[in-house]
Design an enzyme around this catalytic site. Structure first.
Site, PDB file in Angstrom:
ATOM      1  CB  THR A 154      -0.813  -0.045   1.313  1.00 58.66           C
ATOM      2  OG1 THR A 154      -1.670  -1.169   1.267  1.00 58.66           O
ATOM      3  CG2 THR A 154      -1.629   1.199   1.542  1.00 58.66           C
ATOM      4  N   GLY A 205       0.190  -2.544   5.603  1.00 60.28           N
ATOM      5  CA  GLY A 205       0.395  -3.920   6.054  1.00 60.28           C
ATOM      6  C   GLY A 205      -0.908  -4.681   5.921  1.00 60.28           C
ATOM      7  N   GLY A 207      -4.422  -5.374   6.443  1.00 52.04           N
ATOM      8  CA  GLY A 207      -5.545  -4.541   6.884  1.00 52.04           C
ATOM      9  C   GLY A 207      -6.347  -5.156   8.008  1.00 52.04           C
TER      10      GLY A 207
HETATM   11  N1  GLY Z   1      -3.199  -2.303   4.073  1.00 47.97           N
HETATM   12  C1  GLY Z   1      -3.905  -2.525   2.884  1.00 47.97           C
HETATM   13  C2  GLY Z   1      -4.936  -3.553   2.960  1.00 47.97           C
HETATM   14  O1  GLY Z   1      -4.865  -4.465   3.788  1.00 47.97           O
HETATM   15  O2  GLY Z   1      -5.836  -3.507   2.171  1.00 47.97           O
END
Ligand code: GLY
Length: 282
Positions: A154, A205, A207
């Site tokens: 991300t 990381g 989510g």
């Molecule tokens: N950190 C991005 C996601 O897990 O979608």
């Protein structure tokens, strides 16, 4: 004080030959945002400009490089938050927008709502000249090769402008091979991002883990009775206690940067007044 911190994802970068290239791109993104600030642009202009550089690069899981879901489609999420008035623009489940962070910005600035999803978000963006991309735009060579390993990448940025405004921006394609309709932390205020008049934060990381501790907002539980750096460390410690894996970047109103992660690494770069070149590393 003008300052910006950018990240290009936390995780275990499996393609070692990509690391130096990705560090370079994150550095370029910080320079792009800092250039906007130096030209008198707002923290929002700067954070969005930095995130767009990363969305346009297929090495990152956002915009062009977004992972595909289980049905082979992109479903992108993004958000922007203005720390002065606490206005929020968040979007999720976007298929066709070239720069989701721009769509999040128009939701923040032009919509009475905070969070729009899917077709409704895309239709809303059409009124404001948001650029759409054909589906083949997202099918990159890297994406075809990526099935050998998964790592979170991300992207996000936090900028501080001369007026004292702090803006946080985040964009993601989510996780590889995710269930259709899965939404991670990134567009969720407090989890993926947060900004107020004293600090901003953006997480990256897994989510599902980040949501458990509301990682970006969590920093405010410790700040300002602790330094920003200590607050970030304590927040990552809390994440570790629930077996979560992620990273977070932060920037305060005095231009102090902080970052923390319990993954193998996190791509990041930052620059502020007085620095000749950005610090950039993984
Ligand atoms: N950190 C991005 C996601 O897990 O979608």
């Amino acid at each position: 004080m003008k300052a910006i911190i950018v990240h290009g994802g936390a995780g275990d970068a499996k393609k070692l030959n990509e690391i130096s290239v990705r560090v370079q791109v994150v550095k370029e993104a910080s320079l792009e945002g800092y250039g906007v600030l130096k030209d008198g642009g707002s923290a929002t202009d700067a954070a969005v400009a930095a995130v767009k550089i990363l969305e346009d690069n297929p090495l990152f899981d956002a915009g062009k490089g977004s992972y595909l879901n289980e049905e082979g489609e992109v479903e992108m999420d993004a958000a922007v938050m203005n720390g002065n008035n606490l206005s929020i623009g968040a979007i999720a489940g976007i298929h066709k927008v070239k720069n989701p962070v721009e769509l999040a910005r128009v939701v923040m600035e032009k919509s009475p709502h905070n969070f729009l999803i899917g077709r409704g978000a895309e239709e809303f963006g059409k009124q404001f000249g948001i650029e759409f991309a054909p589906l083949h735009y997202f099918f990159t060579e890297r994406l075809i090769q990526i099935w050998e390993g998964r790592y979170g990448d991300t992207v996000g940025a936090i900028a501080l402008d001369e007026s004292g405004l702090i803006t946080a921006a985040v964009s993601t394609g989510g996780t590889q091979n995710k269930h259709v309709g899965r939404v991670g932390d990134s567009p969720l205020v407090g989890s993926g991002f947060y900004a107020n008049d004293s600090f901003g934060a953006v997480s990256t990381g897994i989510g599902e883990d980040i949501m458990k501790v509301v990682l970006s907002f969590r920093i405010s539980l410790y700040f300002p009775t602790h330094s920003l750096e200590e607050s970030v460390k304590k927040s990552i410690d809390d994440l570790t206690k629930v077996n979560g894996k992620a990273g977070v970047i932060a920037l305060d109103k005095n231009g102090n940067f902080a970052y923390g992660y319990n993954t193998k690494g996190m791509f990041r770069a930052y620059i502020k007044d007085g620095m000749l070149v950005p610090e950039a590393t993984y």
